[in-house]
Design a protein around this motif. Structure first.
Motif, short mmCIF file in Angstrom:
data_model
loop_
_atom_site.label_atom_id
_atom_site.label_comp_id
_atom_site.label_asym_id
_atom_site.label_seq_id
_atom_site.Cartn_x
_atom_site.Cartn_y
_atom_site.Cartn_z
N HIS A 1 -1.39 -6.64 5.47
CA HIS A 1 -1.23 -7.15 6.89
C HIS A 1 -0.42 -8.03 7.19
O HIS A 1 -0.45 -9.38 7.06
N ASP B 1 1.01 -1.29 0.34
CA ASP B 1 0.09 -0.12 0.15
C ASP B 1 0.70 1.86 0.63
O ASP B 1 1.61 1.74 1.04
N SER C 1 -7.19 -6.35 3.43
CA SER C 1 -6.76 -5.25 3.93
C SER C 1 -4.52 -5.87 4.25
O SER C 1 -4.60 -7.56 4.32
N LYS D 1 -16.13 -2.88 8.87
CA LYS D 1 -14.94 -3.54 10.01
C LYS D 1 -15.97 -4.28 11.79
O LYS D 1 -15.60 -4.48 11.73
N GLY E 1 -9.84 2.17 2.80
CA GLY E 1 -9.39 0.94 3.36
C GLY E 1 -8.48 0.61 1.68
O GLY E 1 -8.38 -0.68 1.14
N PRO F 1 -3.33 4.23 5.66
CA PRO F 1 -4.45 3.58 5.47
C PRO F 1 -5.64 4.81 4.92
O PRO F 1 -5.35 4.87 5.72
N THR G 1 2.87 -3.14 6.19
CA THR G 1 2.31 -4.71 4.65
C THR G 1 3.10 -5.54 4.89
O THR G 1 2.80 -6.19 3.28
#
Length: 323
Positions: A274, A93, A272, A259, A102, A98, A119
Protein backbone atom coordinates in the motif's frame (compact mmCIF):
# COMPACT_ATOMS: atom_id res chain seq x y z
CA UNK A 1 19.89 -10.03 -15.04
CA UNK A 2 21.28 -11.40 -11.80
CA UNK A 3 18.76 -12.87 -9.36
CA UNK A 4 18.46 -15.36 -6.50
CA UNK A 5 15.97 -18.05 -7.49
CA UNK A 6 14.50 -21.36 -6.42
CA UNK A 7 13.61 -24.20 -8.81
CA UNK A 8 11.94 -26.31 -6.13
CA UNK A 9 10.68 -25.96 -2.58
CA UNK A 10 12.96 -26.92 0.30
CA UNK A 11 15.63 -25.73 2.71
CA UNK A 12 18.10 -22.91 2.04
CA UNK A 13 20.07 -25.14 -0.34
CA UNK A 14 17.40 -24.70 -3.03
CA UNK A 15 18.40 -21.04 -3.35
CA UNK A 16 20.85 -20.26 -6.15
CA UNK A 17 22.14 -17.06 -7.72
CA UNK A 18 21.88 -16.96 -11.52
CA UNK A 19 23.11 -14.35 -14.01
CA UNK A 20 20.87 -14.99 -17.01
CA UNK A 21 17.35 -14.42 -15.64
CA UNK A 22 15.17 -12.42 -18.10
CA UNK A 23 14.64 -8.78 -17.19
CA UNK A 24 10.92 -8.24 -16.40
CA UNK A 25 8.63 -6.38 -18.80
CA UNK A 26 6.22 -3.87 -17.26
CA UNK A 27 2.47 -3.47 -17.73
CA UNK A 28 0.66 -0.13 -18.05
CA UNK A 29 0.22 0.25 -14.27
CA UNK A 30 3.69 -0.95 -13.31
CA UNK A 31 7.10 0.54 -12.61
CA UNK A 32 10.44 -1.10 -13.40
CA UNK A 33 12.75 -0.61 -10.43
CA UNK A 34 16.52 -1.09 -10.48
CA UNK A 35 16.89 -2.76 -7.10
CA UNK A 36 19.66 -1.45 -4.87
CA UNK A 37 18.66 -3.38 -1.75
CA UNK A 38 16.05 -5.86 -0.58
CA UNK A 39 15.29 -7.33 2.82
CA UNK A 40 14.54 -10.73 4.29
CA UNK A 41 11.25 -11.55 6.01
CA UNK A 42 9.93 -14.77 7.58
CA UNK A 43 7.44 -14.78 4.70
CA UNK A 44 10.35 -15.45 2.34
CA UNK A 45 11.46 -18.72 3.88
CA UNK A 46 7.85 -19.85 4.29
CA UNK A 47 7.36 -19.41 0.54
CA UNK A 48 10.71 -21.13 -0.11
CA UNK A 49 9.61 -24.14 1.95
CA UNK A 50 6.35 -24.41 0.00
CA UNK A 51 4.02 -23.36 2.81
CA UNK A 52 2.15 -20.93 0.53
CA UNK A 53 2.14 -22.91 -2.71
CA UNK A 54 -1.65 -23.27 -2.58
CA UNK A 55 -2.06 -19.54 -3.16
CA UNK A 56 1.21 -18.53 -4.85
CA UNK A 57 1.52 -21.61 -7.04
CA UNK A 58 4.69 -23.51 -7.92
CA UNK A 59 5.84 -21.92 -11.16
CA UNK A 60 9.64 -22.08 -11.31
CA UNK A 61 12.10 -20.47 -11.42
CA UNK A 62 10.72 -18.31 -8.60
CA UNK A 63 12.32 -15.12 -7.29
CA UNK A 64 11.57 -14.47 -3.63
CA UNK A 65 11.42 -11.24 -1.64
CA UNK A 66 8.83 -8.47 -1.24
CA UNK A 67 10.84 -5.52 0.14
CA UNK A 68 12.80 -3.29 -2.22
CA UNK A 69 14.52 0.07 -2.38
CA UNK A 70 15.85 1.29 -5.66
CA UNK A 71 15.68 3.66 -8.63
CA UNK A 72 12.86 3.94 -11.16
CA UNK A 73 14.12 2.67 -14.51
CA UNK A 74 10.88 2.81 -16.52
CA UNK A 75 7.21 3.69 -15.98
CA UNK A 76 4.11 2.19 -17.57
CA UNK A 77 1.91 4.53 -19.61
CA UNK A 78 -0.73 4.73 -16.86
CA UNK A 79 1.80 5.68 -14.17
CA UNK A 80 1.82 9.38 -13.28
CA UNK A 81 3.06 9.48 -9.68
CA UNK A 82 6.65 8.48 -10.46
CA UNK A 83 9.28 9.31 -13.07
CA UNK A 84 12.53 7.77 -14.25
CA UNK A 85 15.27 8.41 -11.71
CA UNK A 86 13.02 8.60 -8.63
CA UNK A 87 14.35 6.90 -5.52
CA UNK A 88 11.54 4.62 -4.33
CA UNK A 89 10.83 1.82 -1.90
CA UNK A 90 7.95 -0.49 -1.16
CA UNK A 91 6.45 -3.87 -0.45
CA UNK A 92 6.23 -5.03 -4.04
CA UNK A 93 3.63 -7.15 -5.81
CA UNK A 94 4.61 -8.35 -9.27
CA UNK A 95 0.97 -9.23 -10.03
CA UNK A 96 -0.59 -6.78 -12.51
CA UNK A 97 -3.69 -6.77 -10.29
CA UNK A 98 -4.00 -7.69 -6.59
CA UNK A 99 -4.65 -11.39 -6.27
CA UNK A 100 -8.00 -12.74 -5.07
CA UNK A 101 -6.31 -14.25 -2.04
CA UNK A 102 -4.47 -11.03 -1.17
CA UNK A 103 -0.98 -12.52 -1.37
CA UNK A 104 1.63 -10.25 -2.96
CA UNK A 105 3.73 -12.03 -5.58
CA UNK A 106 7.45 -11.72 -4.75
CA UNK A 107 10.45 -10.91 -6.93
CA UNK A 108 12.78 -8.61 -4.95
CA UNK A 109 15.97 -10.72 -4.93
CA UNK A 110 16.94 -9.44 -8.36
CA UNK A 111 18.64 -6.56 -10.14
CA UNK A 112 15.28 -5.44 -11.55
CA UNK A 113 11.68 -5.89 -10.50
CA UNK A 114 8.35 -4.85 -12.03
CA UNK A 115 5.72 -3.85 -9.49
CA UNK A 116 2.45 -1.92 -9.51
CA UNK A 117 2.95 1.80 -8.96
CA UNK A 118 0.44 1.73 -6.09
CA UNK A 119 2.82 -0.42 -4.03
CA UNK A 120 5.56 2.22 -3.99
CA UNK A 121 6.42 5.45 -2.22
CA UNK A 122 9.28 7.90 -2.59
CA UNK A 123 12.21 6.91 -0.38
CA UNK A 124 12.70 9.17 2.66
CA UNK A 125 15.75 11.32 2.01
CA UNK A 126 17.17 10.63 5.46
CA UNK A 127 17.44 6.88 4.77
CA UNK A 128 20.02 4.94 2.79
CA UNK A 129 18.75 2.39 0.28
CA UNK A 130 19.68 -0.38 2.72
CA UNK A 131 17.74 1.26 5.55
CA UNK A 132 14.76 1.91 3.29
CA UNK A 133 14.65 -1.69 2.10
CA UNK A 134 14.27 -2.82 5.72
CA UNK A 135 11.08 -0.83 6.22
CA UNK A 136 8.08 -1.67 3.98
CA UNK A 137 6.61 -5.07 4.88
CA UNK A 138 7.32 -4.85 8.61
CA UNK A 139 6.34 -1.21 9.04
CA UNK A 140 3.17 -1.73 7.00
CA UNK A 141 2.31 -4.77 9.11
CA UNK A 142 2.63 -2.78 12.34
CA UNK A 143 0.88 0.31 10.96
CA UNK A 144 -2.03 -1.57 9.40
CA UNK A 145 -2.46 -3.64 12.57
CA UNK A 146 -2.28 -0.94 15.22
CA UNK A 147 -3.42 2.21 13.44
CA UNK A 148 -5.84 1.05 10.75
CA UNK A 149 -7.26 -2.10 12.35
CA UNK A 150 -7.24 -1.51 16.12
CA UNK A 151 -7.09 2.30 15.88
CA UNK A 152 -4.89 2.77 18.93
CA UNK A 153 -5.01 6.15 20.62
CA UNK A 154 -3.12 8.23 23.13
CA UNK A 155 -2.76 6.65 26.59
CA UNK A 156 -3.82 3.18 25.43
CA UNK A 157 -1.91 0.50 27.31
CA UNK A 158 -0.36 -1.89 24.80
CA UNK A 159 1.59 -5.10 25.27
CA UNK A 160 3.74 -6.03 22.27
CA UNK A 161 4.88 -9.66 22.28
CA UNK A 162 7.87 -10.10 19.97
CA UNK A 163 8.91 -6.47 20.21
CA UNK A 164 12.53 -6.85 19.09
CA UNK A 165 11.88 -8.42 15.68
CA UNK A 166 11.30 -6.73 12.34
CA UNK A 167 7.63 -5.91 12.95
CA UNK A 168 8.12 -5.36 16.66
CA UNK A 169 10.58 -2.48 16.48
CA UNK A 170 8.16 -0.58 14.22
CA UNK A 171 5.14 -1.47 16.35
CA UNK A 172 6.88 -0.09 19.45
CA UNK A 173 7.82 3.16 17.72
CA UNK A 174 4.43 3.69 16.05
CA UNK A 175 2.62 3.08 19.33
CA UNK A 176 4.91 5.50 21.18
CA UNK A 177 4.53 8.16 18.47
CA UNK A 178 0.76 8.06 19.06
CA UNK A 179 1.25 8.38 22.81
CA UNK A 180 0.45 4.86 23.96
CA UNK A 181 1.94 3.27 27.07
CA UNK A 182 3.98 0.34 25.78
CA UNK A 183 5.06 -2.84 27.51
CA UNK A 184 7.64 -4.65 25.38
CA UNK A 185 8.10 -8.42 25.61
CA UNK A 186 11.48 -9.73 24.49
CA UNK A 187 14.57 -11.52 25.77
CA UNK A 188 16.96 -9.88 28.26
CA UNK A 189 19.56 -9.18 25.57
CA UNK A 190 17.13 -6.77 23.87
CA UNK A 191 16.18 -4.81 26.99
CA UNK A 192 18.43 -1.85 26.28
CA UNK A 193 17.26 -1.73 22.67
CA UNK A 194 13.65 -1.53 23.82
CA UNK A 195 14.44 1.19 26.35
CA UNK A 196 16.28 3.14 23.64
CA UNK A 197 13.11 2.94 21.50
CA UNK A 198 11.14 4.49 24.36
CA UNK A 199 9.14 1.63 25.85
CA UNK A 200 7.57 2.32 29.24
CA UNK A 201 7.93 -1.21 30.61
CA UNK A 202 10.06 -4.20 29.66
CA UNK A 203 9.17 -7.85 30.30
CA UNK A 204 11.68 -10.69 29.91
CA UNK A 205 9.62 -13.64 28.70
CA UNK A 206 12.40 -16.06 29.65
CA UNK A 207 12.22 -15.02 33.29
CA UNK A 208 8.54 -15.76 33.82
CA UNK A 209 5.35 -16.39 31.87
CA UNK A 210 3.60 -13.50 30.14
CA UNK A 211 0.37 -14.85 31.56
CA UNK A 212 1.64 -13.97 35.06
CA UNK A 213 1.64 -10.23 34.32
CA UNK A 214 -0.77 -8.53 36.68
CA UNK A 215 -1.49 -5.40 34.61
CA UNK A 216 -4.45 -4.93 32.27
CA UNK A 217 -4.07 -3.85 28.65
CA UNK A 218 -6.20 -2.19 26.00
CA UNK A 219 -4.33 -4.05 23.26
CA UNK A 220 -2.20 -7.18 23.19
CA UNK A 221 -0.29 -7.40 19.91
CA UNK A 222 1.00 -10.96 19.54
CA UNK A 223 3.61 -10.58 16.82
CA UNK A 224 5.47 -13.69 17.96
CA UNK A 225 2.26 -15.74 17.54
CA UNK A 226 2.97 -17.88 20.60
CA UNK A 227 0.16 -16.67 22.85
CA UNK A 228 -3.45 -17.85 22.99
CA UNK A 229 -6.45 -15.59 23.32
CA UNK A 230 -8.03 -17.75 26.01
CA UNK A 231 -4.99 -17.50 28.29
CA UNK A 232 -4.40 -13.83 27.46
CA UNK A 233 -7.98 -12.74 28.12
CA UNK A 234 -7.38 -12.07 31.86
CA UNK A 235 -4.74 -9.50 30.81
CA UNK A 236 -7.23 -7.49 28.75
CA UNK A 237 -9.50 -4.69 29.88
CA UNK A 238 -13.22 -5.21 29.32
CA UNK A 239 -13.02 -3.78 25.79
CA UNK A 240 -9.44 -4.86 25.23
CA UNK A 241 -8.35 -6.37 21.90
CA UNK A 242 -6.03 -9.30 21.20
CA UNK A 243 -4.54 -8.95 17.73
CA UNK A 244 -2.05 -11.00 15.75
CA UNK A 245 -0.96 -11.27 12.12
CA UNK A 246 -1.79 -14.97 11.95
CA UNK A 247 -5.33 -15.66 10.71
CA UNK A 248 -7.24 -18.87 11.22
CA UNK A 249 -6.80 -21.37 8.35
CA UNK A 250 -10.28 -20.52 7.07
CA UNK A 251 -9.65 -16.77 7.09
CA UNK A 252 -6.33 -17.30 5.31
CA UNK A 253 -8.19 -18.78 2.35
CA UNK A 254 -11.32 -16.57 2.34
CA UNK A 255 -10.45 -12.92 1.59
CA UNK A 256 -13.79 -11.48 2.75
CA UNK A 257 -13.07 -12.68 6.29
CA UNK A 258 -9.74 -10.84 6.27
CA UNK A 259 -11.33 -7.59 5.09
CA UNK A 260 -13.96 -7.33 7.83
CA UNK A 261 -13.72 -3.90 9.44
CA UNK A 262 -15.51 -4.80 12.66
CA UNK A 263 -12.98 -5.42 15.39
CA UNK A 264 -13.86 -8.03 18.01
CA UNK A 265 -11.94 -8.86 21.18
CA UNK A 266 -9.86 -11.28 19.13
CA UNK A 267 -8.81 -10.25 15.65
CA UNK A 268 -5.94 -10.24 13.16
CA UNK A 269 -4.58 -7.96 10.47
CA UNK A 270 -3.37 -9.02 7.04
CA UNK A 271 -0.54 -6.94 5.58
CA UNK A 272 -1.04 -5.59 2.06
CA UNK A 273 1.21 -3.57 -0.27
CA UNK A 274 0.00 0.00 0.00
CA UNK A 275 1.92 3.00 -1.29
CA UNK A 276 -0.30 5.54 0.47
CA UNK A 277 0.13 3.85 3.84
CA UNK A 278 3.86 3.73 3.19
CA UNK A 279 3.81 7.48 2.46
CA UNK A 280 2.40 8.06 5.95
CA UNK A 281 5.19 5.91 7.35
CA UNK A 282 7.68 7.92 5.28
CA UNK A 283 6.53 11.12 6.98
CA UNK A 284 7.01 9.49 10.39
CA UNK A 285 10.53 8.50 9.34
CA UNK A 286 11.33 11.95 7.96
CA UNK A 287 10.27 13.57 11.25
CA UNK A 288 12.28 11.03 13.27
CA UNK A 289 9.23 9.53 14.96
CA UNK A 290 10.32 6.08 13.81
CA UNK A 291 13.58 4.68 12.45
CA UNK A 292 14.58 1.35 10.93
CA UNK A 293 16.88 -1.03 12.75
CA UNK A 294 19.20 -3.30 10.77
CA UNK A 295 20.69 -6.43 12.29
CA UNK A 296 22.93 -7.61 9.41
CA UNK A 297 23.57 -6.66 5.77
CA UNK A 298 24.30 -9.48 3.33
CA UNK A 299 25.27 -9.53 -0.35
CA UNK A 300 23.07 -11.38 -2.84
CA UNK A 301 25.63 -14.19 -3.11
CA UNK A 302 25.10 -14.76 0.64
CA UNK A 303 21.34 -15.26 0.32
CA UNK A 304 21.48 -18.79 1.78
CA UNK A 305 23.24 -17.47 4.89
CA UNK A 306 20.60 -14.77 5.25
CA UNK A 307 17.78 -17.31 5.11
CA UNK A 308 19.51 -19.56 7.63
CA UNK A 309 19.97 -16.56 9.94
CA UNK A 310 16.32 -15.54 9.95
CA UNK A 311 15.12 -19.13 10.36
CA UNK A 312 17.42 -19.60 13.33
CA UNK A 313 15.81 -16.61 15.06
CA UNK A 314 17.21 -14.12 17.49
CA UNK A 315 17.23 -11.32 14.93
CA UNK A 316 17.03 -7.77 16.31
CA UNK A 317 15.47 -5.66 13.59
CA UNK A 318 15.91 -6.61 9.93
CA UNK A 319 18.24 -8.54 7.62
CA UNK A 320 19.06 -6.66 4.42
CA UNK A 321 20.48 -7.86 1.09
CA UNK A 322 22.55 -5.54 -1.11
CA UNK A 323 21.79 -6.32 -4.75
Amino acid sequence: MKAAIINSFGNSEVLSVENDIPKPEIKKNQVLVKVIAASINPLDYKIRKGELKQVLGNKFPMILGNDVAGIVEKCGEDVHDFKVGDHVYGMIDTNEKPSYFGFAKPGAYAEYVATRADTLSLKPQNLSFEEAASVPLCALTAYQSLVKKVKIKKDDRILINGSSGGVGVFAVQIAKSIGAEVTAVASKQNKQLMLDLGVDHFFNYKQKSIYDIEEKFDVIYDIASNLTYSKSKPLLNKKGVFISNTPSPIAALIPCLRKRKKVKNKTFAWVSPHGKDLSVISKMISTNQIRPLIDTIYFLDQIRNAHEHIEKGGVSGKLVVKI
